[in-house]
Motif scaffolding. Structure first.
Motif, mmCIF file in Angstrom:
data_model
loop_
_atom_site.group_PDB
_atom_site.id
_atom_site.type_symbol
_atom_site.label_atom_id
_atom_site.label_comp_id
_atom_site.label_asym_id
_atom_site.label_seq_id
_atom_site.Cartn_x
_atom_site.Cartn_y
_atom_site.Cartn_z
ATOM 1 N N SER A 1 0.849 -1.233 -0.107
ATOM 2 C CA SER A 1 0.002 0.194 0.125
ATOM 3 C C SER A 1 0.903 1.098 -0.048
ATOM 4 O O SER A 1 2.163 1.183 0.501
ATOM 5 C CB SER A 1 -0.844 -0.093 1.109
ATOM 6 O OG SER A 1 -0.132 0.166 2.517
ATOM 7 N N MET A 2 0.322 2.411 -0.548
ATOM 8 C CA MET A 2 1.105 3.571 -0.425
ATOM 9 C C MET A 2 0.233 4.789 -0.049
ATOM 10 O O MET A 2 -1.023 4.577 -0.699
ATOM 11 C CB MET A 2 1.752 3.786 -1.501
ATOM 12 C CG MET A 2 0.975 3.858 -3.152
ATOM 13 S SD MET A 2 1.949 3.911 -4.631
ATOM 14 C CE MET A 2 2.351 6.038 -3.975
ATOM 15 N N GLU B 1 -4.633 7.084 -1.367
ATOM 16 C CA GLU B 1 -4.111 5.900 -0.671
ATOM 17 C C GLU B 1 -4.446 4.786 -1.363
ATOM 18 O O GLU B 1 -5.823 4.713 -1.879
ATOM 19 C CB GLU B 1 -5.062 5.617 0.537
ATOM 20 C CG GLU B 1 -4.562 4.574 1.233
ATOM 21 C CD GLU B 1 -3.071 4.493 2.204
ATOM 22 O OE1 GLU B 1 -2.633 3.578 2.442
ATOM 23 O OE2 GLU B 1 -2.787 5.621 2.654
ATOM 24 N N VAL B 2 -3.562 4.130 -2.065
ATOM 25 C CA VAL B 2 -3.654 3.124 -3.009
ATOM 26 C C VAL B 2 -3.211 1.609 -2.241
ATOM 27 O O VAL B 2 -2.177 1.464 -1.532
ATOM 28 C CB VAL B 2 -2.849 3.245 -3.803
ATOM 29 C CG1 VAL B 2 -2.592 2.177 -5.036
ATOM 30 C CG2 VAL B 2 -2.874 4.264 -4.652
ATOM 31 N N THR C 1 -8.009 -1.256 -3.568
ATOM 32 C CA THR C 1 -8.844 -0.156 -3.534
ATOM 33 C C THR C 1 -8.077 1.279 -3.552
ATOM 34 O O THR C 1 -6.752 1.289 -3.129
ATOM 35 C CB THR C 1 -9.830 -0.040 -2.004
ATOM 36 O OG1 THR C 1 -8.628 0.051 -0.998
ATOM 37 C CG2 THR C 1 -10.591 -1.177 -1.830
ATOM 38 N N ILE C 2 -8.697 2.387 -4.090
ATOM 39 C CA ILE C 2 -8.219 3.809 -4.111
ATOM 40 C C ILE C 2 -9.110 4.674 -3.199
ATOM 41 O O ILE C 2 -10.135 4.547 -3.577
ATOM 42 C CB ILE C 2 -8.090 4.433 -5.305
ATOM 43 C CG1 ILE C 2 -7.194 3.332 -6.402
ATOM 44 C CG2 ILE C 2 -7.529 5.485 -5.631
ATOM 45 C CD1 ILE C 2 -7.038 3.853 -7.603
ATOM 46 N N THR C 3 -8.450 5.461 -2.247
ATOM 47 C CA THR C 3 -9.086 6.193 -1.299
ATOM 48 C C THR C 3 -8.533 7.453 -1.110
ATOM 49 O O THR C 3 -7.393 7.527 -1.461
ATOM 50 C CB THR C 3 -9.480 5.537 -0.034
ATOM 51 O OG1 THR C 3 -8.185 5.331 0.564
ATOM 52 C CG2 THR C 3 -10.323 4.250 -0.080
ATOM 53 N N ASP C 4 -9.391 8.526 -0.729
ATOM 54 C CA ASP C 4 -8.745 9.852 -0.442
ATOM 55 C C ASP C 4 -9.337 10.269 0.783
ATOM 56 O O ASP C 4 -10.011 9.559 1.459
ATOM 57 C CB ASP C 4 -8.876 10.949 -1.512
ATOM 58 C CG ASP C 4 -10.142 11.534 -1.766
ATOM 59 O OD1 ASP C 4 -11.208 11.069 -0.980
ATOM 60 O OD2 ASP C 4 -10.612 12.062 -2.834
ATOM 61 N N ALA C 5 -8.814 11.411 1.368
ATOM 62 C CA ALA C 5 -9.055 12.142 2.596
ATOM 63 C C ALA C 5 -10.553 12.633 2.591
ATOM 64 O O ALA C 5 -10.880 13.174 3.437
ATOM 65 C CB ALA C 5 -8.140 13.029 3.066
ATOM 66 N N SER D 1 -13.741 6.541 -2.522
ATOM 67 C CA SER D 1 -13.304 5.155 -2.447
ATOM 68 C C SER D 1 -13.561 4.323 -3.860
ATOM 69 O O SER D 1 -14.935 4.219 -4.300
ATOM 70 C CB SER D 1 -13.969 4.583 -1.303
ATOM 71 O OG SER D 1 -13.486 2.910 -1.334
ATOM 72 N N TYR D 2 -12.803 3.924 -4.748
ATOM 73 C CA TYR D 2 -12.818 3.005 -5.848
ATOM 74 C C TYR D 2 -12.123 1.769 -5.860
ATOM 75 O O TYR D 2 -11.000 1.590 -5.075
ATOM 76 C CB TYR D 2 -12.178 3.805 -6.976
ATOM 77 C CG TYR D 2 -12.555 5.202 -7.396
ATOM 78 C CD1 TYR D 2 -13.908 5.272 -7.336
ATOM 79 C CD2 TYR D 2 -11.871 6.017 -7.969
ATOM 80 C CE1 TYR D 2 -14.737 6.612 -7.925
ATOM 81 C CE2 TYR D 2 -12.583 7.317 -8.457
ATOM 82 C CZ TYR D 2 -13.879 7.460 -8.272
ATOM 83 O OH TYR D 2 -14.324 8.552 -8.811
ATOM 84 N N ALA D 3 -12.800 0.797 -6.236
ATOM 85 C CA ALA D 3 -12.134 -0.526 -6.274
ATOM 86 C C ALA D 3 -11.731 -0.851 -7.689
ATOM 87 O O ALA D 3 -12.275 -0.061 -8.751
ATOM 88 C CB ALA D 3 -13.046 -1.381 -5.917
#
Length: 203
Positions: A6-7, A142-143, A149-153, A157-159
């Motif tokens: 993750s990153m 956030e990956v 998943t990809i998320t932000d603050a 939220s994307y899968a």
């Protein structure tokens, strides 16, 4: 190869379609024999004019994108020639993840061999990421490869989908050589047995 689990990375948007490998790393910089050192030439002809002066309008020349590790772009990213120097330059510059609606096949495959995660999202999802990157200073994602998943603050939220074999390559930090070396004991045993057969052939 460094494993990817993750990153959390700053996003650098390059809002262009059909970004080809000659734009990613121009042909005049392909003479190096090492894999390292190509980052300084990434998008060279977009970052610098003919006299070598910085072009301030290009994304990567803007100070707010210093240290970006997530590259956001448009459809058919990595098209053109099959040069593996393109992912080398992207990784050496500091990007571990590239997000686009689609990728050229050879570039896409080369990413996994070099520790880069290429993520395919829909045009609409990429549009939304470009909008957020433009509106929110220091926009980060956030990956999570384990969860895909990809998320932000800000609630996004994307899968994303990814072939399990390729996912494991990145999670374990394996390239083709590393995958082979996982079977080193079996290979050594086979070679020893084969050497014995050659030395003492059956009558």
């Amino acid at each position: 190869m460094q494993p990817f689990t993750s990153m959390n990375g700053l996003v650098a948007p390059v809002d262009r379609v059909n970004v080809d490998t000659d734009a990613i790393i121009p042909k005049q910089f392909l003479k190096r024999i090492e894999r390292s050192g190509f980052g300084q030439f990434l998008f060279y002809e977009w970052r610098f004019d003919e006299d070598g002066n910085v072009i301030p309008s290009f994304t990567l020349n803007q100070p707010q994108y210093d240290g970006a590790s997530v590259l956001l772009s448009r459809a058919n990213f990595g098209c053109g020639s099959s040069r593996e120097h393109a992912p080398w330059a992207i990784l050496d510059y500091g990007f571990r993840c590239v997000i686009a609606p689609s990728f050229a096949d050879i570039f896409y495959n080369n990413c996994f061999k070099n520790g880069i995660l290429p993520i395919k999202l829909s045009e609409e999802q990429v549009d939304e990421l470009f909008r957020r990157a433009a509106e929110k200073a220091g926009y980060r994602l956030e990956v999570n490869l384990e969860e895909k998943t990809i998320t932000d603050a800000y609630g996004l939220s994307y899968a994303f989908d990814l072939d399990e074999h390729r996912r494991q390559f990145l999670l374990q930090g394996l390239d083709d050589i590393g995958l082979t070396l996982k079977h080193e004991d079996a290979i050594t045993a086979y070679e020893a047995a084969n050497a014995a057969r050659v030395a003492y052939p059956m009558v």
